[in-house]
Write a protein that holds these residues in place. Structure first.
Motif, PDB file in Angstrom:
ATOM      1  N   ALA A 158      32.312  10.279  35.019  1.00 60.53           N
ATOM      2  CA  ALA A 158      32.726  11.612  34.594  1.00 60.53           C
ATOM      3  C   ALA A 158      31.863  12.102  33.437  1.00 60.53           C
ATOM      4  CB  ALA A 158      34.196  11.598  34.183  1.00 60.53           C
ATOM      5  N   SER A 159      31.434  11.177  32.570  1.00 60.09           N
ATOM      6  CA  SER A 159      30.592  11.578  31.437  1.00 60.09           C
ATOM      7  C   SER A 159      29.225  12.064  31.919  1.00 60.09           C
ATOM      8  CB  SER A 159      30.441  10.411  30.453  1.00 60.09           C
ATOM      9  OG  SER A 159      29.560   9.414  30.927  1.00 60.09           O
ATOM     10  N   VAL A 160      28.737  11.494  33.011  1.00 63.55           N
ATOM     11  CA  VAL A 160      27.465  11.957  33.590  1.00 63.55           C
ATOM     12  C   VAL A 160      27.636  13.369  34.142  1.00 63.55           C
ATOM     13  CG1 VAL A 160      25.713  11.514  35.374  1.00 63.55           C
ATOM     14  CG2 VAL A 160      26.796   9.602  34.181  1.00 63.55           C
ATOM     15  N   ILE A 161      28.713  13.573  34.871  1.00 67.19           N
ATOM     16  CA  ILE A 161      28.986  14.896  35.440  1.00 67.19           C
ATOM     17  C   ILE A 161      29.152  15.931  34.331  1.00 67.19           C
ATOM     18  CG2 ILE A 161      30.643  16.232  36.803  1.00 67.19           C
ATOM     19  CD1 ILE A 161      31.205  13.545  38.332  1.00 67.19           C
ATOM     20  N   ALA A 162      29.853  15.549  33.256  1.00 69.74           N
ATOM     21  CA  ALA A 162      30.048  16.466  32.128  1.00 69.74           C
ATOM     22  C   ALA A 162      28.722  16.820  31.477  1.00 69.74           C
ATOM     23  CB  ALA A 162      30.990  15.834  31.105  1.00 69.74           C
ATOM     24  N   HIS A 163      27.833  15.844  31.371  1.00 64.26           N
ATOM     25  CA  HIS A 163      26.505  16.085  30.785  1.00 64.26           C
ATOM     26  C   HIS A 163      25.716  17.087  31.623  1.00 64.26           C
ATOM     27  CE1 HIS A 163      22.721  14.981  28.694  1.00 64.26           C
ATOM     28  NE2 HIS A 163      22.177  15.127  29.882  1.00 64.26           N
ATOM     29  N   GLU A 164      25.740  16.911  32.932  1.00 62.46           N
ATOM     30  CA  GLU A 164      25.007  17.839  33.803  1.00 62.46           C
ATOM     31  C   GLU A 164      25.649  19.223  33.781  1.00 62.46           C
ATOM     32  OE1 GLU A 164      22.199  16.944  34.716  1.00 62.46           O
ATOM     33  OE2 GLU A 164      22.447  14.804  34.279  1.00 62.46           O
ATOM     34  N   LEU A 165      26.975  19.272  33.676  1.00 55.02           N
ATOM     35  CA  LEU A 165      27.644  20.567  33.509  1.00 55.02           C
ATOM     36  C   LEU A 165      27.158  21.258  32.239  1.00 55.02           C
ATOM     37  CD1 LEU A 165      31.316  19.646  34.487  1.00 55.02           C
ATOM     38  CD2 LEU A 165      29.864  21.311  35.664  1.00 55.02           C
ATOM     39  N   GLY A 166      26.881  20.455  31.204  1.00 59.65           N
ATOM     40  CA  GLY A 166      26.367  21.003  29.962  1.00 59.65           C
ATOM     41  C   GLY A 166      25.022  21.680  30.161  1.00 59.65           C
ATOM     42  N   HIS A 167      24.148  21.055  30.938  1.00 55.48           N
ATOM     43  CA  HIS A 167      22.840  21.660  31.217  1.00 55.48           C
ATOM     44  C   HIS A 167      23.010  23.022  31.898  1.00 55.48           C
ATOM     45  CE1 HIS A 167      20.168  18.590  29.822  1.00 55.48           C
ATOM     46  NE2 HIS A 167      20.599  17.662  30.662  1.00 55.48           N
ATOM     47  N   VAL A 168      23.967  23.091  32.816  1.00 55.44           N
ATOM     48  CA  VAL A 168      24.209  24.356  33.521  1.00 55.44           C
ATOM     49  C   VAL A 168      24.804  25.392  32.580  1.00 55.44           C
ATOM     50  CG1 VAL A 168      25.513  25.474  35.369  1.00 55.44           C
ATOM     51  CG2 VAL A 168      24.471  23.229  35.769  1.00 55.44           C
ATOM     52  N   ALA A 169      25.867  25.008  31.865  1.00 55.45           N
ATOM     53  CA  ALA A 169      26.578  25.946  30.996  1.00 55.45           C
ATOM     54  C   ALA A 169      25.694  26.477  29.877  1.00 55.45           C
ATOM     55  CB  ALA A 169      27.812  25.275  30.415  1.00 55.45           C
TER      56      ALA A 169
END
Length: 231
Positions: A98-109
């Motif tokens: 989940a932390s990996v997914i959250a990190h990639e969401l950060g790149h998008v956001a």
């Protein structure tokens, strides 16, 4: 105006090459990915979606072996088959994924993909301008120096993006009730998982910050937030 023509051409070339790269990447991802359907990871995604007031967070599995996550220029989030296999084998927990997914969401956001289009074309123009100037004083070597300097600039910009995405992920994971712990524990095992040898490379040459520095930054955030009184 004529003396600026090479720089303008470099900017146009950079934009064209970026657009082509985006198109090619999207086609490859379409052909080699499927939507994630794992129930444990979907639960984690649902927790983060609720924290963001979103109906759903879609994550795809990219069918390649290296352990990695990525945010596509079109905003889609991917984890690689190699990373997902580490989860299935028990080497990585659901909260760490989940932390990996959250990190990639950060790149998008945070708009990193869009900003990199500007950075890419700007760096190409800077490389051309530096090469023109330096080649007058250091014929033959000026181009190599210009390439090295712009490569260092690109690496520094990339490291800045990684720190920003880490901080976004930390905030999201905290709000979702998952916490920063899994993010730190994943970093502690990341080099072994990816079989990297980043310690042999100077930090200023790496496109990602040193893992130890990323952990320190997260621990500093955690300590800072712990001092904020509850509302």
């Amino acid at each position: 105006m004529i003396k600026f023509t090479p720089i303008l051409l470099a900017i146009v070339y950079g934009l064209v090459m970026y657009r082509f790269s985006v198109w090619r990447t999207a086609r490859e991802l379409d052909a080699q990915s499927t939507e994630l359907a794992d129930p444990m990871l979907r639960q984690m995604c649902d927790q983060m979606a609720a924290a963001l007031d979103l109906e759903r967070i879609r994550v795809h599995i990219y069918e390649i072996d290296p352990v990695n996550g990525l945010a596509a220029p079109d905003g889609r989030i991917f984890i690689t088959r190699g990373f997902y296999n580490k989860f299935r084998q028990g080497a990585v927990s659901a909260s760490e994924m989940a932390s990996v997914i959250a990190h990639e969401l950060g790149h998008v956001a945070l708009g990193h993909s869009r900003r990199r289009m500007i950075d890419f074309s700007g760096q190409n123009a800077l490389r051309t301008a530096l090469a023109m100037v330096l080649s007058r004083f250091i014929p033959g070597i000026g181009v190599l120096i210009a390439n090295a300097l712009t490569t260092l600039l690109a690496a520094r910009l990339s490291r800045s993006d990684e720190y920003e995405a880490d901080a976004y992920a930390a905030a999201l994971l905290t709000k979702a009730g998952i916490g920063i712990g899994p993010q730190i524990s994943l970093f502690e095992k990341l080099e072994q998982l990816t079989k990297s040898n980043s310690g042999a490379v100077p930090a200023w040459l790496m496109s990602h910050p040193k893992t130890t520095e990323r952990i320190k930054a997260l621990e500093a955030l955690e300590a800072k937030w712990a001092q904020v009184p509850a509302p």
